[in-house]
Scaffold this active site. Structure first.
Site, PDB file in Angstrom:
ATOM      1  N   LYS A   1       3.472  -2.243  -6.345  1.00  0.00           N
ATOM      2  CA  LYS A   1       4.798  -1.718  -6.624  1.00  0.00           C
ATOM      3  C   LYS A   1       5.424  -1.678  -7.912  1.00  0.00           C
ATOM      4  CE  LYS A   1       5.853  -2.370  -1.761  1.00  0.00           C
ATOM      5  NZ  LYS A   1       6.659  -2.505  -0.401  1.00  0.00           N
TER       6      LYS A   1
ATOM      7  N   HIS B   1       3.695   6.632   0.449  1.00  0.00           N
ATOM      8  CA  HIS B   1       4.202   5.348   0.940  1.00  0.00           C
ATOM      9  C   HIS B   1       5.856   5.631   1.240  1.00  0.00           C
ATOM     10  CE1 HIS B   1       6.073   1.424   0.638  1.00  0.00           C
ATOM     11  NE2 HIS B   1       4.816   0.953   0.613  1.00  0.00           N
TER      12      HIS B   1
ATOM     13  N   GLY C   1       8.416  -5.613   3.492  1.00  0.00           N
ATOM     14  CA  GLY C   1       9.339  -6.541   2.871  1.00  0.00           C
ATOM     15  C   GLY C   1      10.314  -7.084   3.714  1.00  0.00           C
TER      16      GLY C   1
ATOM     17  N   ASN D   1      -0.767  -3.259  -3.028  1.00  0.00           N
ATOM     18  CA  ASN D   1       0.245  -2.418  -3.566  1.00  0.00           C
ATOM     19  C   ASN D   1       1.244  -3.381  -4.187  1.00  0.00           C
ATOM     20  OD1 ASN D   1       2.187  -0.696  -3.910  1.00  0.00           O
ATOM     21  ND2 ASN D   1       2.951  -0.481  -1.908  1.00  0.00           N
TER      22      ASN D   1
ATOM     23  N   GLU E   1       2.258   1.791   8.388  1.00  0.00           N
ATOM     24  CA  GLU E   1       3.320   0.734   7.840  1.00  0.00           C
ATOM     25  C   GLU E   1       4.571   1.160   8.493  1.00  0.00           C
ATOM     26  OE1 GLU E   1       2.350  -0.935   3.837  1.00  0.00           O
ATOM     27  OE2 GLU E   1       3.115   0.895   3.398  1.00  0.00           O
TER      28      GLU E   1
ATOM     29  N   GLU F   1       8.490   4.358   0.616  1.00  0.00           N
ATOM     30  CA  GLU F   1       9.484   4.135  -0.619  1.00  0.00           C
ATOM     31  C   GLU F   1       9.413   5.422  -1.406  1.00  0.00           C
ATOM     32  OE1 GLU F   1       7.971   0.462  -2.340  1.00  0.00           O
ATOM     33  OE2 GLU F   1       8.636  -0.528  -0.563  1.00  0.00           O
TER      34      GLU F   1
ATOM     35  N   SER G   1       4.476  -6.715   5.619  1.00  0.00           N
ATOM     36  CA  SER G   1       4.831  -8.267   5.777  1.00  0.00           C
ATOM     37  C   SER G   1       3.601  -8.901   5.861  1.00  0.00           C
ATOM     38  CB  SER G   1       5.870  -8.635   6.783  1.00  0.00           C
ATOM     39  OG  SER G   1       7.216  -8.178   6.357  1.00  0.00           O
TER      40      SER G   1
HETATM   41  P1  PGA Z   1       4.918  -6.016   2.127  1.00  0.00           P
HETATM   42  O1  PGA Z   1       4.875  -4.187   1.524  1.00  0.00           O
HETATM   43  O2  PGA Z   1       3.650  -6.282   2.246  1.00  0.00           O
HETATM   44  O3  PGA Z   1       5.752  -6.538   0.783  1.00  0.00           O
HETATM   45  O4  PGA Z   1       5.618  -5.837   3.337  1.00  0.00           O
HETATM   46  C1  PGA Z   1       3.689  -3.592   2.206  1.00  0.00           C
HETATM   47  C2  PGA Z   1       3.955  -2.280   1.677  1.00  0.00           C
HETATM   48  O5  PGA Z   1       4.889  -1.704   0.962  1.00  0.00           O
HETATM   49  O6  PGA Z   1       2.875  -1.557   1.239  1.00  0.00           O
END
Ligand code: PGA
Length: 232
Positions: A10, A84, A160, A8, A154, A86, A196
């Site tokens: 983003k 997601h 992140g 992903n 998640e 976000e 992460s």
């Molecule tokens: P990350 O993000 O691996 O940077 O923690 C995962 C995601 O948002 O799908």
């Protein structure tokens, strides 16, 4: 089951960075790259299985700034990430909204990766399983099929942040998701873990029971990290 590894990106990437990154990676049939919309056709042309990070619930029409599932198929997508955290947080997407988008996407032949996960606050209040169950049951479209539906667990606090739940916690949430799907729908879906994931922890996470792959954000933009995850 071969683990599915989904990148992903983003809101990151340019034409040049996409070419540079993907030229170092061999295309794999269990790796899906989800770049921003304008990079989808380039990623597909470079030979990778491609996914979008969102779609619209309507098939077409007067929705300025949105992208239809038909166009996603047209430019080479076979997957779409939906719900997601976000999107749920910044664009106030509800479970119903996610289910509606998933319905339209599946009708167009896209495989949907439906994201669920508790916030830090919910985690600290011991509400993880309640939140997961509610999101899971209500974000799935009616008549979904096992072959076109993937769940991504998640924890919002792990995205992140560099923080990852213990292996035991990941395992027990994935087992709970699997049991809930069986009880509520008599279905057995692929369940990814995200939050992460890096080269150093991907192998151990993917070997846990009911973990059928990973959804990778930050580390999917770094060639050596992502290669490390693919080779885990
Ligand atoms: P990350 O993000 O691996 O940077 O923690 C995962 C995601 O948002 O799908």
């Amino acid at each position: 089951m071969t683990p599915l590894i989904v990148a992903n990106w983003k809101m990151n990437g340019t034409i040049a960075s996409t070419q540079a990154l993907l030229q170092t990676l061999p295309a794999h049939d269990n790796v899906v790259i989800c770049p921003p919309f304008p990079l989808i056709s380039l990623v597909a042309k470079l030979g990778f299985i491609t996914g979008a990070q969102d779609c619209h619930a309507e098939e077409c029409g007067a929705y300025t700034g949105e992208v239809s599932v038909e166009l996603l198929r047209d430019v080479g997508c076979s997957y779409v990430i939906l719900g997601h955290s976000e999107r749920r947080q910044y664009y106030h997407e509800t479970n119903k909204c996610v289910a509606d988008k998933a319905q339209t996407a599946q009708k167009a032949g896209l495989k949907t990766i439906i994201c669920i996960g508790e916030t830090q606050e919910e985690y600290e209040a011991g509400q993880t399983l309640d939140v997961i169950k509610d999101q899971l049951i209500n974000s799935l479209p009616t008549d979904f099929k096992e072959e076109n539906t993937v769940i991504a667990y998640e924890p919002v606090w792990a995205i992140g942040s560099g923080k990852v739940p213990s292996e035991q916690d990941i395992s027990s949430v994935h087992t709970f998701i699997s049991e809930t799907l069986r009880k509520a729908f008599e279905k057995n879906l692929r369940i990814l873990y995200g939050g992460s994931v890096k080269a150093h922890n991907a192998g151990a996470i993917m070997r846990l029971p009911h973990v059928d792959g990973v959804l990778v954000g930050g580390a999917s933009l770094i060639a050596d990290e992502f290669k490390g995850i693919i080779c885990s």
